[in-house]
Design a protein around this motif. Structure first.
Motif, PDB file in Angstrom:
ATOM      1  N   THR A 271      81.677 -14.466 -12.194  1.00 17.57           N
ATOM      2  CA  THR A 271      80.710 -14.173 -10.859  1.00 17.57           C
ATOM      3  C   THR A 271      81.982 -13.670  -9.939  1.00 17.57           C
ATOM      4  OG1 THR A 271      79.244 -15.944 -11.360  1.00 17.57           O
ATOM      5  CG2 THR A 271      79.647 -15.219  -9.052  1.00 17.57           C
ATOM      6  N   ILE A 272      82.964 -14.331  -9.857  1.00 18.12           N
ATOM      7  CA  ILE A 272      84.127 -13.803  -9.106  1.00 18.12           C
ATOM      8  C   ILE A 272      84.810 -12.353  -9.276  1.00 18.12           C
ATOM      9  CG2 ILE A 272      86.500 -14.314  -7.807  1.00 18.12           C
ATOM     10  CD1 ILE A 272      85.731 -17.354  -7.978  1.00 18.12           C
ATOM     11  N   ALA A 273      84.820 -12.114 -10.573  1.00 19.12           N
ATOM     12  CA  ALA A 273      85.282 -10.967 -11.003  1.00 19.12           C
ATOM     13  C   ALA A 273      84.166  -9.496 -10.464  1.00 19.12           C
ATOM     14  CB  ALA A 273      85.464 -10.808 -12.606  1.00 19.12           C
ATOM     15  N   MET A 274      83.084 -10.050 -10.534  1.00 18.88           N
ATOM     16  CA  MET A 274      82.145  -8.995 -10.142  1.00 18.88           C
ATOM     17  C   MET A 274      81.972  -8.896  -8.502  1.00 18.88           C
ATOM     18  SD  MET A 274      80.756  -7.721 -13.051  1.00 18.88           S
ATOM     19  CE  MET A 274      82.090  -8.158 -13.935  1.00 18.88           C
ATOM     20  N   LEU A 275      82.156  -9.974  -7.827  1.00 16.83           N
ATOM     21  CA  LEU A 275      82.341  -9.813  -6.570  1.00 16.83           C
ATOM     22  C   LEU A 275      83.445  -8.815  -6.119  1.00 16.83           C
ATOM     23  CD1 LEU A 275      81.760 -10.744  -3.426  1.00 16.83           C
ATOM     24  CD2 LEU A 275      83.477 -12.511  -3.824  1.00 16.83           C
ATOM     25  N   LEU A 276      84.515  -9.113  -6.784  1.00 14.71           N
ATOM     26  CA  LEU A 276      85.850  -8.109  -6.572  1.00 14.71           C
ATOM     27  C   LEU A 276      85.434  -6.536  -6.816  1.00 14.71           C
ATOM     28  CD1 LEU A 276      88.483 -10.348  -7.995  1.00 14.71           C
ATOM     29  CD2 LEU A 276      88.011 -10.137  -5.739  1.00 14.71           C
ATOM     30  N   LYS A 277      84.752  -6.634  -8.106  1.00 15.49           N
ATOM     31  CA  LYS A 277      84.389  -5.186  -8.545  1.00 15.49           C
ATOM     32  C   LYS A 277      83.314  -4.486  -7.561  1.00 15.49           C
ATOM     33  CE  LYS A 277      82.621  -3.075 -12.674  1.00 15.49           C
ATOM     34  NZ  LYS A 277      81.018  -2.944 -12.717  1.00 15.49           N
ATOM     35  N   ASN A 278      82.448  -5.600  -7.121  1.00 19.08           N
ATOM     36  CA  ASN A 278      81.330  -4.777  -6.026  1.00 19.08           C
ATOM     37  C   ASN A 278      82.127  -4.407  -4.731  1.00 19.08           C
ATOM     38  OD1 ASN A 278      79.351  -4.979  -7.615  1.00 19.08           O
ATOM     39  ND2 ASN A 278      78.469  -6.916  -6.759  1.00 19.08           N
ATOM     40  N   THR A 279      83.097  -5.078  -4.248  1.00 21.01           N
ATOM     41  CA  THR A 279      84.012  -4.800  -3.209  1.00 21.01           C
ATOM     42  C   THR A 279      84.678  -3.641  -3.303  1.00 21.01           C
ATOM     43  OG1 THR A 279      84.338  -7.102  -2.606  1.00 21.01           O
ATOM     44  CG2 THR A 279      85.675  -5.314  -1.515  1.00 21.01           C
TER      45      THR A 279
END
Ligand code: NAP
Length: 288
Positions: A271-279
């Motif tokens: 979940t955190i990795a995807m937040l970084l990816k979206n940013t």
């Protein structure tokens, strides 16, 4: 071969997330060198202990990969108008490419109205109705982070989706519903269970892919799982003794499933990795 002798392949969310974060770090470094460092603003209202930890972890992850982050911590007494003003400012701040409103917001605040204030182009959680619409259409701008993490894990292990039966337990806006859409867009045949579903065990047994996202400790037992199924456990439940468990009875189900995610160390880090990816994606899109 009997179900008892099968040991599921463990889907290691920590390892997959670390690989993804490594790639994000490289790209964020390149953008920063061009004078366009990706930036995330986290907005936290009140002092819900879990939210405080989540925001801290998200900021730590930003630091790890070279994403600029700032935290806006507001008191419980914050009004709807104050929060709107802050979001308006962040919407126009060129350093910020992602705005994260940590949920839940305290009661008097109307969450739906607040989520509408976030610019859809900076809505890295994918919760704005515009982004939900795009997701429904099959052309998302931002995929919500936990559902994106679930899909990334299935893809990493090349788990077949097309034509397969996928059963999702939970229909929340944050997890169950978007996961079901994403699986449908990948041509799985989906069934979504919720608190009014009758005979959940027999529905679950049909799933080649079973996603548990209900928030009920160890609800999914081995007799509910099809032999060889891919079992993705989104649930995070804290027991009275302080330990953390998922929605799946890991010990028993791992003897029957084909693939399984652990808790902790499964969907959470993704979940955190995807937040970084979206940013990062948002920063790339906004490059002059
Ligand atoms: P939620 O908003 O509370 O939704 C829970 C869903 O499960 C609802 O659709 C509910 O049905 C259904 N449900 C609850 N009890 C059920 C039962 N006994 N039988 C069948 N369905 C049942 O929760 P959420 O935000 O989706 O989160 C779900 C879980 O995932 C929680 O444990 C949460 O902590 C965890 N989570 C983890 C991550 C991560 O990064 N790993 C991220 C987000 C959430 P109704 O709609 O009928 O009420």
């Amino acid at each position: 071969m009997t179900g008892e002798s099968i040991m599921a392949e463990i889907i290691d969310g920590k390892k997959i997330a670390a690989e993804i974060k490594g790639r994000i770090k490289e790209e964020a470094g390149r953008l920063t060198a061009e004078g366009h460092q990706p930036g995330l603003a986290a907005v936290l209202v009140g002092d819900n202990p879990a939210s405080v930890i989540y925001v801290r972890n998200k900021r730590k992850a930003c630091e790890e990969v070279g994403i600029y982050s700032e935290e806006h911590r507001l008191p419980d007494s914050t009004t709807q108008a104050d929060l709107k003003k802050l979001i308006a400012r962040l919407n126009f701040d060129p350093r910020i490419h992602g705005i994260l409103i940590q949920l839940p917001l305290p009661k008097p605040i109307d969450t739906d109205k607040i989520l509408l204030e976030v610019s859809p182009e900076k809505d890295v959680d994918g919760l704005h109705p515009y982004n939900i619409g795009r997701l429904t259409m099959g052309s998302p701008l931002f995929v919500p982070c936990t559902p994106a993490g679930v899909m990334a894990m299935l893809d990493y292990h090349k788990i077949p989706m097309e034509g397969r039966r996928a059963v999702i337990i939970g229909r929340s806006r944050l997890v169950g519903r978007p996961v079901s859409l994403l699986l449908m867009h990948r041509n799985a045949t989906i069934t979504v269970c919720h608190s009014r579903t009758r005979d959940i065990p027999s529905v679950c047994r049909e799933g080649d892919i079973l996603v548990a996202a209900m928030g009920r400790p160890r609800f999914v037992t081995a007799d509910m799982v099809k032999e060889g199924a891919a079992v993705i456990d989104v649930g995070i439940n804290r027991l009275a003794d302080g330990s953390l468990v998922g929605d799946v009875d890991f010990d028993a189900v791992s003897k029957k499933a084909g693939w399984i995610t652990p808790v902790p160390g499964g969907v959470g880090p993704m979940t955190i990795a995807m937040l970084l990816k979206n940013t990062l994606e948002s920063a790339k899109r906004s490059r002059p």
